[in-house]
Design a protein around this motif. Sequence first.
Motif, PDB file in Angstrom:
ATOM      1  N   UNK A  46       0.856  -1.187   0.000  1.00 31.28           N
ATOM      2  CA  UNK A  46       0.000   0.000   0.000  1.00 31.28           C
ATOM      3  C   UNK A  46       0.896   1.244   0.000  1.00 31.28           C
ATOM      4  N   UNK A  47       0.346   2.456  -0.077  1.00 30.47           N
ATOM      5  CA  UNK A  47       1.185   3.663  -0.103  1.00 30.47           C
ATOM      6  C   UNK A  47       2.102   3.794   1.104  1.00 30.47           C
ATOM      7  N   UNK A  48       1.754   3.147   2.232  1.00 33.03           N
ATOM      8  CA  UNK A  48       2.608   3.196   3.425  1.00 33.03           C
ATOM      9  C   UNK A  48       3.665   2.105   3.413  1.00 33.03           C
ATOM     10  N   UNK A  49       3.782   1.384   2.261  1.00 28.83           N
ATOM     11  CA  UNK A  49       4.749   0.301   2.084  1.00 28.83           C
ATOM     12  C   UNK A  49       4.516  -0.847   3.066  1.00 28.83           C
ATOM     13  N   UNK A  50       3.258  -1.149   3.334  1.00 22.65           N
ATOM     14  CA  UNK A  50       2.885  -2.315   4.139  1.00 22.65           C
ATOM     15  C   UNK A  50       2.419  -3.423   3.207  1.00 22.65           C
TER      16      UNK A  50
END
Length: 297
Positions: free
Chosen positions: A266-270
């Motif tokens: 996801x955009x949060x790099x999760x």
Amino acid sequence: MTKKESGQLQIQLSEEYTFEELETYLPVYHKDKMLAILFIKRKSAEMELDLDFTQALANILVVALENKRFARRQLEQEVLNREVAIASQVQQMLFPSSLPNTDALKAKVTYFPHNLVGGDYYDLIQKSEDVLYFCIADVSGKGISAALLMSNFQAALRTLLRSDADFKVIIHQLNYTLIENTKGERFITFFLGEYNRKTKKLRYVNAGHNPPILCWENAMKSELLKAGTTILGAFDELPFLEIGEREKLDNFTIHLYTDGLTESMNPEEEEFGEERFQRFVDNHLCVNPEDFHREFF
């Protein structure tokens, strides 16, 4: 001879070569990048050097050489693009041209390849009126070589399934074939399932692949199908092999996927992860495949 010492480039020439006899030099540029150095010496002292003309001529020659080099690279890229396009077409031919959508059996696939050519493979094979095989696989690495290896793997699998070979023999033979073709330098994660509609029995082998998720209407949760062996193509002999079995299966759903789903960010790099996907399945137990894919994607 050229060598590098203490971060400085040093040029050493044997005694028969020297720059002392050269009178001057001209740097040759192309698009603000120096491509060469032109060393100049007059044949006689009476001759005058026209440096402007010499540099202009040198620049023209260098530009011509650069254009020729660029044209060659462009041609090589076009050849590569054609090869990739052909490999992509070959890969698409490995996938089923259509999937069943009847009251007895429904199947739905959503596939977003990371590259134009990859090493993913899925299949659904109706062996007989009662027996159905389904599988999913992922080759280590990407690109044309992965697609070609998967093509060979699919041919071997379909040949073995037509031969009525024992389930264990199929897995061992696939491993032998990979070892012979790749010498242990490539491996494949693989899941193969067999369902008998008459006996309502499921048999499967998970060879190091993301565990598919099984759910059925009379259960309140899902189950991971982990039984099997290690990845194929890594060992001359598989160190262990367990055939998973489930009986009295009716009105059930199996979700097969690759690590491209669970490792998506996801955009949060999760990472999305297997647990999150299983929770989604638990909240959508045995829904119509079309509806499941529509809500998930």
